[in-house]
Design a protein around this motif. Structure first.
Motif, PDB file in Angstrom:
ATOM      1  N   ASP A  27     -39.447  -0.628 -31.132  1.00 27.89           N
ATOM      2  CA  ASP A  27     -38.438  -1.440 -31.712  1.00 27.89           C
ATOM      3  C   ASP A  27     -37.088  -0.970 -30.988  1.00 27.89           C
ATOM      4  O   ASP A  27     -36.866   0.097 -30.909  1.00 27.89           O
ATOM      5  CB  ASP A  27     -38.379  -1.696 -33.203  1.00 27.89           C
ATOM      6  N   THR A  28     -36.264  -2.012 -30.763  1.00 27.76           N
ATOM      7  CA  THR A  28     -34.964  -1.750 -30.045  1.00 27.76           C
ATOM      8  C   THR A  28     -34.165  -1.008 -31.321  1.00 27.76           C
ATOM      9  O   THR A  28     -33.086  -0.325 -31.216  1.00 27.76           O
ATOM     10  CB  THR A  28     -34.203  -3.056 -29.707  1.00 27.76           C
ATOM     11  N   THR A  54     -37.690   3.213 -28.631  1.00 30.31           N
ATOM     12  CA  THR A  54     -36.412   2.056 -28.602  1.00 30.31           C
ATOM     13  C   THR A  54     -36.390   1.507 -27.394  1.00 30.31           C
ATOM     14  O   THR A  54     -35.669   0.426 -27.154  1.00 30.31           O
ATOM     15  CB  THR A  54     -35.115   2.658 -29.144  1.00 30.31           C
ATOM     16  N   ASP A  55     -37.120   2.038 -26.030  1.00 26.79           N
ATOM     17  CA  ASP A  55     -37.069   1.320 -24.869  1.00 26.79           C
ATOM     18  C   ASP A  55     -38.297   0.684 -24.621  1.00 26.79           C
ATOM     19  O   ASP A  55     -39.447   1.366 -24.410  1.00 26.79           O
ATOM     20  CB  ASP A  55     -36.394   2.216 -23.792  1.00 26.79           C
TER      21      ASP A  55
END
Length: 328
Positions: free
Chosen positions: A41-42, A60-61
């Motif tokens: 997730d971002t 997160t990427d």
């Protein structure tokens, strides 16, 4: 395609791990005795993972997530079997396609995709990869809905059922500031909170024959649908002011179907339906792209319509209240 007939523990990836619905998917993965291998997730507010699968990798990427997932393919024990997609609605199509191209079957939240054209593209990617997409259509597993479906199937076929569907789920001011309040990302209230209800109506009452929109704004929508076996007046809202007086202050959500004067209040029984959906998918009985087509086409039509003045016998009882609130 992943072999779901064996007892081998399946490895899952979760895309959109910080979202509202993601914990139900994490819980379903755990309760079906499978393994959440990696999540993405971002947003890094994903502490819920600690109580479900603390050993899971997290990124997160998307590029790092995808590379990690690709490397997992090199080992038969670590390769991913399923990718579960809980990302914002407008990202579903690309995240599903990415999961399929990783060699995984994909389980996606509603709405599967916004348009019938997107469904056709998913079918192409399924053919290219040999993998399959499953949509979470959890109301098809709700005991009260199954009971109503059976009742309708055994009823007199000479007249259509008269139905009112009302779904009010209170949302705070954060909603309109989030992606859910952006119609380019959520595709509006009727799609974001209504698509699985339209699937439910099709599941119970058959093919759609008429679709008319009476009202829409950023908080609510109302209209009329006619199916093979029913005439349906519907209203969807995220405005707490629309809750019935006997519900206000007690519950934040009100779901009801009134069929021929008999009210079916089905606000309860929702929390475990994702686990049931996963059990069915793992057993080879999941709902695929074509199962989702009817409700996707329904909300696509609603989004592209201009509201029309309602005929007296097609208006939801609360429509006059909505129009009065807008000074109409």
């Amino acid at each position: 395609m992943s072999d779901s007939t064996t007892n081998k523990q399946k490895n899952f990836a979760l895309v959109g791990a910080a979202g509202y619905i993601a914990p139900r998917h994490m819980k379903a993965i755990k309760e079906t005795e499978n393994h959440l291998s990696v999540a993405y997730d971002t947003n890094d507010s994903v502490g819920i993972i600690d109580s479900i699968s603390p050993e899971s990798e997290f990124f997160t990427d998307f590029e790092r997530f995808y590379e990690h997932a690709w490397q997992l393919k090199r080992n038969e024990n670590t390769k991913l079997d399923y990718v579960s997609v809980c990302s914002p609605n407008h990202m579903h199509a690309s995240h599903i396609a990415a999961g399929l191209r990783l060699g995984c079957d994909v389980i996606c939240e509603k709405p599967l995709v916004p348009t019938s054209e997107d469904l056709d593209e998913l079918k192409r990617v399924e053919r290219e990869t040999g993998q399959q997409v499953y949509n979470i259509l959890q109301l098809r597993h709700h005991p009260a809905i199954l009971e109503l479906r059976e009742k309708v199937a055994n009823a007199d076929k000479s007249a259509k059922h008269e139905v009112e569907l009302t779904y009010i789920t209170s949302r705070g001011k954060w909603y309109l500031e989030s992606w859910k309040g952006d119609p380019r990302k959520s595709f509006g209230v009727a799609t974001n909170i209504g698509v699985h209800f339209f699937d439910m109506l099709h599941f119970i009452f058959g093919k759609l024959q008429k679709n008319v929109l009476h009202y829409t704004d950023e908080l609510k929508a109302s209209g009329y649908l006619e199916y093979e076996k029913a005439r349906v007046k519907w209203l969807l809202s995220i405005d707490a002011n629309d809750l019935p007086d006997d519900v206000k202050g007690k519950k934040s959500t009100y779901r009801t179907i009134n069929c021929d004067g008999d009210e079916l209040e089905f606000s309860g029984g929702f929390t475990d339906l994702h686990t049931v959906s996963y059990q069915e998918i793992l057993a080879g009985r999941g709902y695929g792209v074509e199962d989702a087509r009817h409700c996707v086409e329904t909300v696509e039509s609603i989004r592209t319509q201009q509201p029309q003045k309602a005929l007296a016998d097609e208006a939801h009882p609360m429509l006059e209240h909505l129009l009065a609130g807008k000074g109409v």
